[in-house]
Design an enzyme around this catalytic site. Structure first.
Site, PDB file in Angstrom:
ATOM      1  CB  SER A   1      -5.830  -2.433  -2.861  1.00  0.00           C
ATOM      2  OG  SER A   1      -4.641  -3.042  -2.417  1.00  0.00           O
TER       3      SER A   1
ATOM      4  CG  HIS B   1      -7.549 -11.067  -7.688  1.00  0.00           C
ATOM      5  ND1 HIS B   1      -6.905 -10.680  -8.845  1.00  0.00           N
ATOM      6  CD2 HIS B   1      -7.810 -12.398  -7.837  1.00  0.00           C
ATOM      7  CE1 HIS B   1      -6.766 -11.735  -9.651  1.00  0.00           C
ATOM      8  NE2 HIS B   1      -7.305 -12.785  -9.055  1.00  0.00           N
TER       9      HIS B   1
ATOM     10  CG  ASP C   1      -3.540  -8.161  -3.620  1.00  0.00           C
ATOM     11  OD1 ASP C   1      -2.851  -9.164  -3.351  1.00  0.00           O
ATOM     12  OD2 ASP C   1      -3.914  -7.345  -2.771  1.00  0.00           O
TER      13      ASP C   1
ATOM     14  CG  HIS D   1      -2.031  -1.092   1.002  1.00  0.00           C
ATOM     15  ND1 HIS D   1      -2.540  -1.826   2.052  1.00  0.00           N
ATOM     16  CD2 HIS D   1      -2.649  -1.551  -0.120  1.00  0.00           C
ATOM     17  CE1 HIS D   1      -3.433  -2.681   1.584  1.00  0.00           C
ATOM     18  NE2 HIS D   1      -3.513  -2.538   0.281  1.00  0.00           N
TER      19      HIS D   1
ATOM     20  CD  GLU E   1     -13.084 -10.987  -4.069  1.00  0.00           C
ATOM     21  OE1 GLU E   1     -13.152 -12.240  -4.052  1.00  0.00           O
ATOM     22  OE2 GLU E   1     -11.996 -10.364  -4.117  1.00  0.00           O
TER      23      GLU E   1
ATOM     24  CG  ASP F   1     -11.994 -15.516 -14.293  1.00  0.00           C
ATOM     25  OD1 ASP F   1     -11.693 -16.420 -13.501  1.00  0.00           O
ATOM     26  OD2 ASP F   1     -11.198 -15.047 -15.144  1.00  0.00           O
ATOM     27  CB  ALA F   2      -9.547 -11.827 -11.242  1.00  0.00           C
TER      28      ALA F   2
END
Length: 276
Positions: free
Chosen positions: A97, A41, A160, A18, A115, A139-140
């Protein structure tokens, strides 16, 4: 390796990730042009450091609480981002994040969060209520490619994942290769945990073969020697980092190393260009 955010919120990896994410976005915002920020994510967005999951690991004691005990002004921006979601002097809540990116938005910027986990996306929508963030449940890796190129000329994709799936690194590698073909100038940030150097070295070799010209690798190893079978640290791959960010990076990494090194270990944070 299973790395669900709720068990590790506020740990040393979060502090490094971060801190660097804030510095990266701020460097890009030195230009007035709009940014699109995408978190593939996103997790829950906000975490209770007193929860059963966080208390079970106790990792915040060695991360955010150490950063708050430190006095180096180079960590002021990070501490301010955490204070923004807390009322008291010590953090009870930890911003993921999504919350940190939302704090950085200018009127011309856009934030897109994704997500897939049903419980987490419900928590994410609740945590981000009142912000301008758009929240997806997809789906990411499909979303990563579908949103490129971004709606604005410049943007940042943050990847992430929890590394729950055995093919996670392979999917990242394949998607990054495809994303680079669609969006060669875009900024991509990929977070990863570190368990052993040999496995990680093999993945770096695969990524190096993608031939991406500007590919920065920042690694935070907590211990002087690998601790077998446990989490040893974390890192970030950053594609196309801006010049202002790379110039300011060395003193920030020194400040983070000093604040986060475990007792009896000096710790190590390095930054190198992959492939050079």
């Amino acid at each position: 390796m299973n790395y669900r955010h709720s068990f590790h919120a506020g740990n040393s990896a979060d502090v490094v990730k971060h801190s660097l994410l804030i510095a990266l976005v701020r460097a890009l915002q030195q230009k007035e042009g709009a940014l699109t920020l995408i978190d593939t994510h996103a997790g829950c967005g906000l975490y209770d450091l007193g929860s059963e999951e966080a208390q079970r690991t106790g990792e915040a004691m060695h991360g955010v609480l150490r950063a708050f005990a430190d006095t180096n002004p180079l960590l002021d921006d990070y501490r301010a981002a955490v204070r923004a979601v807390n009322d008291g002097p010590e953090p009870r809540l930890y911003p993921g994040s999504p919350h940190i990116l939302a704090q950085l938005l200018r009127p011309q910027d856009f934030l897109i969060l994704n997500e897939k986990h049903p419980e987490d996306v419900h928590a994410l929508r609740s945590a981000m209520r009142g912000t301008s963030a758009a929240v997806h449940q997809r789906d990411a890796y499909e979303l990563w490619l579908a949103l490129l190129p971004t709606r604005t000329p410049r943007g940042v994709v943050v990847v992430d994942p929890p590394y729950e799936q055995t093919d996670e690194r392979a999917r990242i590698t394949a998607t990054l290769a495809a994303a680079t073909r669609k969006w060669a100038h875009g900024v991509t940030v990929i977070w990863y945990p570190l368990k052993d150097r040999a496995t990680h070295s093999r993945w770096k070799d695969q990524l190096r073969r993608l031939g991406i010209p500007k590919f920065l690798c920042v690694e935070h190893w907590l211990y002087d020697d690998d601790q077998s079978g446990i989490y040893n640290g974390a890192g970030l791959f950053i594609v196309n980092p801006p010049y202002a960010f790379t110039q300011a990076l060395p003193p920030l990494l020194m400040a983070l190393r000093a604040a986060l090194a475990p007792e009896g270990h000096s710790g190590e944070i390095t930054s190198d260009w992959l492939g050079r």
